[in-house]
Design an enzyme around this catalytic site. Structure first.
Site, short mmCIF file in Angstrom:
data_model
loop_
_atom_site.label_atom_id
_atom_site.label_comp_id
_atom_site.label_asym_id
_atom_site.label_seq_id
_atom_site.Cartn_x
_atom_site.Cartn_y
_atom_site.Cartn_z
N SER A 1 4.78 2.23 7.91
CA SER A 1 4.40 1.28 7.21
C SER A 1 5.65 0.84 6.19
O SER A 1 5.98 1.81 5.69
CB SER A 1 3.31 1.53 6.58
OG SER A 1 1.68 1.45 7.11
N ASP B 1 0.53 -7.70 1.48
CA ASP B 1 0.94 -6.27 1.66
C ASP B 1 2.38 -5.84 1.47
O ASP B 1 2.87 -5.39 2.25
CB ASP B 1 0.11 -5.75 2.95
CG ASP B 1 0.41 -4.23 3.01
OD1 ASP B 1 0.57 -3.63 1.84
OD2 ASP B 1 0.40 -3.71 4.00
N HIS C 1 0.76 -1.25 -0.23
CA HIS C 1 0.01 -0.02 0.01
C HIS C 1 0.89 1.04 -0.04
O HIS C 1 0.17 2.36 -0.46
CB HIS C 1 -1.05 0.09 1.22
CG HIS C 1 -0.27 0.28 2.56
ND1 HIS C 1 0.09 -0.81 3.45
CD2 HIS C 1 -0.07 1.22 3.17
CE1 HIS C 1 0.59 -0.31 4.38
NE2 HIS C 1 0.66 0.96 4.38
#
Length: 425
Positions: free
Chosen positions: A269, A185, A155
């Site tokens: 992230s 992911d 993402h």
């Protein structure tokens, strides 16, 4: 005996008797004036005495007050005077080194910032321009030839027209997307290794213990907080967190993660989760962002990451088996259609409805039909689409034969399906 004196005294008394009244008054005034002068003279002497005494007392007091402060001015007291007049501040510089600081120092240069640049079309003049759409973190894990490879989250790079990597020294490098995988992911990008100085070492996430100290390194809230460090412990292992991958409001997948109370915020992230030895044990991926939740962060275990990034390097994607069907959870189907259209027995309350069958796919060849309800795969109960995907992607390989049990118009049917390669279910 002196007869002359007596005679003079008698003569004086006789003269006094002969004074006129005016002479008497003048004489008295003269005597009073003489007495006043004598008294005044005596008073002046007393005043002088009192004034002198007061001066002595005041002088003594001044000397008593001034002597201590003047003591430093006396010969031989130069050092005392210097110490008193000059005030100094002492400072102790202690360099503290702990296991945590050592671990961070060994890895921090391998943690980078990743900027996602996307193409945006202006509404008014319909002109396409490129601008920053967001940023995240990444970890350099390999340097080979003239390239360095960076792990990050899917993402973080999703929809990017260009990618830019910012190194620890501020150097910016143009990045190329090697491959990405929405289901885990994860993504890999490559950059020039000309300015790369540190590469992270892989640890073993399977040997982590609950309560073990871990450290998260990343760029929360953007590159302004580059290389932020937070510490915590492993709160839980083998956690499953449902995620909505396509933002349609429905959960598509359950990600196997490590749970930690180390602070992980937006921008973290793709960053590193390391152990006290400075080994990479996880890739930070998400945080439950609710006001009532504190200290609940998640990281993809490195033992899950390694085979994925190896395949991304080889193929640019993760090749998985596919059935060739569309999915719909039975729990999302109204009771009326469960009975009238699907004709399910009352005891069947969970499963996956086949919403469509791709022509020529493995499902089509196996005889699967629209509105079949899948309730079992290879002897494992299937309650929803997450169960189906996890069994398909984690338990099977391309070319395997899948044993299915489905309800078709109220009857239980057994089917065999040979899996083929594809990017969707």
């Amino acid at each position: 005996m002196n007869y002359n004196n007596d005679e003079e005294k008698n003569q004086q008394e006789q003269n006094d008797l002969n004074y006129s009244p005016l002479q008497e008054r003048l004489k008295r005034e003269q005597e009073e004036e003489n007495r006043r002068r004598a008294n005044k003279k005596a008073g002046s002497k007393a005043g002088y005495f009192i004034s002198g005494l007061a001066g002595i007392i005041v002088g003594a007091l001044l000397i008593w007050l001034l002597v201590p402060s003047m003591a430093d001015q006396l010969p031989g007291n130069e050092n005392n005077n210097q110490t008193t007049s000059e005030s100094t501040v002492t400072q102790t510089a202690t360099e503290v080194t702990t296991d945590i600081t050592s671990a961070v120092e060994s890895v921090s240069d391998a943690v980078v910032g990743i900027t996602n640049i996307q193409e945006v079309t202006d509404f008014w003049n319909q002109k396409a321009t490129e601008q920053e759409a967001g940023s995240g973190s990444g970890v350099i894990y390999k340097s080979e030839g003239d390239k360095a490879y960076v792990i990050t989250n899917y993402h973080v790079v999703e929809g990017a027209k260009q990618l830019e990597v910012t190194l620890a020294d501020g150097t910016k490098e143009k990045a190329t997307l090697v491959g990405s995988d929405i289901w885990t992911d994860l993504a890999v990008v490559s950059i020039s290794n000309k300015n790369v100085k540190t590469v992270a070492k892989f640890g073993d996430s399977d040997v982590l213990k609950q309560g073990e100290t871990v450290i998260a390194i990343g760029n929360p809230l953007g590159l302004d907080f580059y290389g932020s460090v937070t510490t915590g412990v492993i709160s839980g292992k083998d956690r499953s967190v449902p995620v909505d991958l396509n933002s349609d409001g429905y959960e598509d997948w359950e990600t196997e993660v490590l749970q930690t109370d180390a602070a992980i915020n937006p921008g973290n992230s793709g960053g590193a989760l390391i152990n006290i030895a400075g080994e990479l044990v996880g890739i930070n991926s998400m945080k439950i962002a609710e006001s009532s939740v504190e200290g609940l962060g998640f990281s993809i275990p490195i033992n899950t990451v390694i085979p994925i990034i190896e395949e991304l390097e080889r193929n640019g994607e993760v090749k998985r088996p596919t059935m060739g069907i569309g999915l719909l959870d039975l729990t999302d189907v109204p009771a009326f259609y469960q009975q009238q259209t699907l004709k399910l027995p009352a005891e069947v309350t969970t499963g996956v409805v086949v919403s469509e069958v791709v022509q020529g796919s493995a499902a089509d060849n196996a005889g699967i039909e629209q509105y079949d309800v899948i309730v079992e795969m290879d002897g494992q109960k299937i309650e929803n689409s997450i169960d189906l995907r996890q069994h398909l992607y984690n338990e099977t390989d391309i070319g395997d034969t899948l044993l299915l049990k489905v309800y078709r118009q109220g009857k239980l049917v057994d089917l065999k399906l040979k899996l083929t390669e594809g990017t969707s279910v």
